[in-house]
Design a protein around this motif. Sequence first.
Motif, PDB file in Angstrom:
ATOM      1  N   GLU A  46      -4.494  -1.183  15.859  1.00 17.52           N
ATOM      2  CA  GLU A  46      -4.457  -1.969  14.850  1.00 17.52           C
ATOM      3  C   GLU A  46      -4.873  -2.730  13.631  1.00 17.52           C
ATOM      4  N   THR A  47      -5.491  -2.370  13.251  1.00 17.04           N
ATOM      5  CA  THR A  47      -6.513  -2.843  12.524  1.00 17.04           C
ATOM      6  C   THR A  47      -5.478  -2.078  11.017  1.00 17.04           C
ATOM      7  N   ILE A  48      -5.487  -0.638  11.866  1.00 17.22           N
ATOM      8  CA  ILE A  48      -5.093   0.243  10.175  1.00 17.22           C
ATOM      9  C   ILE A  48      -4.029   0.179  10.542  1.00 17.22           C
ATOM     10  N   GLU A  49      -2.587  -0.321  10.956  1.00 17.36           N
ATOM     11  CA  GLU A  49      -1.698  -1.071  11.401  1.00 17.36           C
ATOM     12  C   GLU A  49      -1.803  -2.063  10.159  1.00 17.36           C
ATOM     13  N   LYS A  50      -2.371  -2.989  10.714  1.00 21.19           N
ATOM     14  CA  LYS A  50      -2.289  -4.182   9.845  1.00 21.19           C
ATOM     15  C   LYS A  50      -2.479  -3.362   8.153  1.00 21.19           C
ATOM     16  N   ALA A  51      -3.739  -2.501   8.061  1.00 24.26           N
ATOM     17  CA  ALA A  51      -4.047  -2.205   6.222  1.00 24.26           C
ATOM     18  C   ALA A  51      -2.060  -1.802   5.664  1.00 24.26           C
ATOM     19  N   LEU A  52      -1.525  -1.246   6.277  1.00 20.28           N
ATOM     20  CA  LEU A  52      -0.544  -0.113   6.309  1.00 20.28           C
ATOM     21  C   LEU A  52       0.339  -1.169   5.689  1.00 20.28           C
ATOM     22  N   GLU A  53       0.881  -2.385   6.648  1.00 24.80           N
ATOM     23  CA  GLU A  53       1.908  -3.397   6.266  1.00 24.80           C
ATOM     24  C   GLU A  53       1.122  -3.937   4.915  1.00 24.80           C
ATOM     25  N   MET A  54       0.375  -4.383   4.844  1.00 25.03           N
ATOM     26  CA  MET A  54      -0.329  -4.838   3.248  1.00 25.03           C
ATOM     27  C   MET A  54       0.179  -4.409   2.061  1.00 25.03           C
ATOM     28  N   LEU A  55      -0.199  -2.539   2.011  1.00 24.29           N
ATOM     29  CA  LEU A  55      -0.140  -1.927   1.223  1.00 24.29           C
ATOM     30  C   LEU A  55       1.397  -1.339   1.420  1.00 24.29           C
ATOM     31  N   ASP A  56       2.013  -1.917   2.189  1.00 20.90           N
ATOM     32  CA  ASP A  56       4.061  -1.502   2.068  1.00 20.90           C
ATOM     33  C   ASP A  56       4.814  -2.723   1.193  1.00 20.90           C
ATOM     34  N   GLU A  57       3.512  -3.554   1.754  1.00 20.64           N
ATOM     35  CA  GLU A  57       4.221  -5.566   0.536  1.00 20.64           C
ATOM     36  C   GLU A  57       3.663  -5.416  -0.690  1.00 20.64           C
ATOM     37  N   ILE A  58       2.821  -4.361  -0.846  1.00 24.79           N
ATOM     38  CA  ILE A  58       2.176  -4.650  -2.467  1.00 24.79           C
ATOM     39  C   ILE A  58       2.941  -3.426  -2.838  1.00 24.79           C
ATOM     40  N   LEU A  59       3.295  -1.927  -2.571  1.00 27.12           N
ATOM     41  CA  LEU A  59       3.981  -0.935  -3.232  1.00 27.12           C
ATOM     42  C   LEU A  59       5.953  -1.388  -3.104  1.00 27.12           C
ATOM     43  N   ALA A  60       5.711  -2.383  -2.325  1.00 27.93           N
ATOM     44  CA  ALA A  60       7.439  -2.989  -2.230  1.00 27.93           C
ATOM     45  C   ALA A  60       7.318  -3.694  -3.878  1.00 27.93           C
ATOM     46  N   HIS A  61       6.403  -3.949  -4.529  1.00 25.99           N
ATOM     47  CA  HIS A  61       6.640  -5.073  -6.057  1.00 25.99           C
ATOM     48  C   HIS A  61       5.903  -4.568  -7.011  1.00 25.99           C
ATOM     49  N   HIS A  62       6.161  -2.595  -6.933  1.00 29.14           N
ATOM     50  CA  HIS A  62       5.452  -2.138  -7.866  1.00 29.14           C
ATOM     51  C   HIS A  62       6.676   0.239  -8.132  1.00 29.14           C
ATOM     52  N   ALA A  63       6.718   0.246  -9.328  1.00 31.19           N
ATOM     53  CA  ALA A  63       7.987   0.871  -9.591  1.00 31.19           C
ATOM     54  C   ALA A  63       6.909   2.322  -8.276  1.00 31.19           C
ATOM     55  N   ASP A  64       8.505   3.055  -7.995  1.00 32.35           N
ATOM     56  CA  ASP A  64       8.077   3.799  -6.963  1.00 32.35           C
ATOM     57  C   ASP A  64       6.347   5.437  -7.661  1.00 32.35           C
ATOM     58  N   VAL A  65       5.959   5.143  -7.982  1.00 30.32           N
ATOM     59  CA  VAL A  65       5.123   6.077  -8.243  1.00 30.32           C
ATOM     60  C   VAL A  65       4.412   6.930  -7.210  1.00 30.32           C
ATOM     61  N   PRO A  66       4.090   8.073  -7.380  1.00 27.14           N
ATOM     62  CA  PRO A  66       3.862   9.302  -6.478  1.00 27.14           C
ATOM     63  C   PRO A  66       2.063   8.697  -6.207  1.00 27.14           C
ATOM     64  N   VAL A  67       1.489   8.633  -4.977  1.00 27.43           N
ATOM     65  CA  VAL A  67       0.346   8.376  -4.177  1.00 27.43           C
ATOM     66  C   VAL A  67      -0.167   9.249  -3.990  1.00 27.43           C
ATOM     67  N   TRP A  68      -1.866   9.273  -5.094  1.00 30.79           N
ATOM     68  CA  TRP A  68      -2.378  11.262  -5.349  1.00 30.79           C
ATOM     69  C   TRP A  68      -3.237  11.186  -4.681  1.00 30.79           C
ATOM     70  N   GLY A  69      -4.058   9.932  -3.484  1.00 35.89           N
ATOM     71  CA  GLY A  69      -5.029  10.073  -3.128  1.00 35.89           C
ATOM     72  C   GLY A  69      -5.099   8.423  -2.296  1.00 35.89           C
ATOM     73  N   VAL A  70      -6.222   8.433  -1.031  1.00 34.25           N
ATOM     74  CA  VAL A  70      -6.427   7.613  -0.563  1.00 34.25           C
ATOM     75  C   VAL A  70      -8.103   7.391  -0.868  1.00 34.25           C
ATOM     76  N   ALA A  71      -8.812   6.414  -0.464  1.00 37.35           N
ATOM     77  CA  ALA A  71      -9.860   6.239  -0.120  1.00 37.35           C
ATOM     78  C   ALA A  71     -10.293   5.092   0.681  1.00 37.35           C
ATOM     79  N   VAL A  72     -10.809   5.116   2.364  1.00 35.68           N
ATOM     80  CA  VAL A  72     -10.667   3.844   3.059  1.00 35.68           C
ATOM     81  C   VAL A  72     -12.163   4.126   3.119  1.00 35.68           C
ATOM     82  N   GLY A  73     -12.468   2.854   3.248  1.00 38.62           N
ATOM     83  CA  GLY A  73     -13.988   1.704   3.149  1.00 38.62           C
ATOM     84  C   GLY A  73     -14.504   1.843   4.569  1.00 38.62           C
TER      85      GLY A  73
END
Length: 217
Positions: free
Chosen positions: A124-151
């Motif tokens: 549930e936590t990771i799904e929530k984080a991914l939803e938040m990221l999708d909302e952010i990415l939707a407001h920016h140019a489609d630039v490739p993701v090169w890496g992910v850091a999770v703390g």
Amino acid sequence: MTRESTLRFGAQTDEVTSLLRIVNLVRTGEAATRPEIGRVTGLGRGVVTQRVDQAIEMGFLADGEFGPSSGGRAPRTLRFRSEQGRIIVCALGALHIRVGIASLDGDIVDHAHATWDIARGPAETIEKALEMLDEILAHHADVPVWGVAVGIPGPVDFGSGRPVAPPIMPGWNGFDVRRRFEQRFEAPTWVDNDVNLLAFSERARGWRRRARRRGTR
């Protein structure tokens, strides 16, 4: 010719190794012109020219302003094109989720925060984080993701990216955090304890501050 995907994921040929090093020298500010790259790396002028031309063609470097002259023709500086990719950042706290996207030089482009109890479990936590990221990415140019850091706020087996008996995270022990983010973004993902990631961030900022000071001399 070296392909973009080869450079991104680091196949270790001599050509790619020297190309990666040159891009990184410009990115960190250790070298800003072709002559400086030659002095730092020991590579011949022809090889430096070839590698820099490749990096420019692939979109990782670009020509900048002319630098100071040491007596002859002023050398043209190079800049790292940090806008060419994105780094996804996700900080999972005991009672919050913070997510963001950064340019390749580490500057935060956008971010979001939500109150959240991590005891609700990994799925549930990771799904929530991914939803938040999708909302952010939707407001920016489609630039490739090169890496992910999770703390995360607990011990992590860095090799597998899985939490190890985290005391405030019931249900997280051994969960494959890395795989969920890699599947979503098709990019290398690093999972670590949040304190470790903060330390790495401060170290990287120190490099950038020193590089900027050198650039103003």
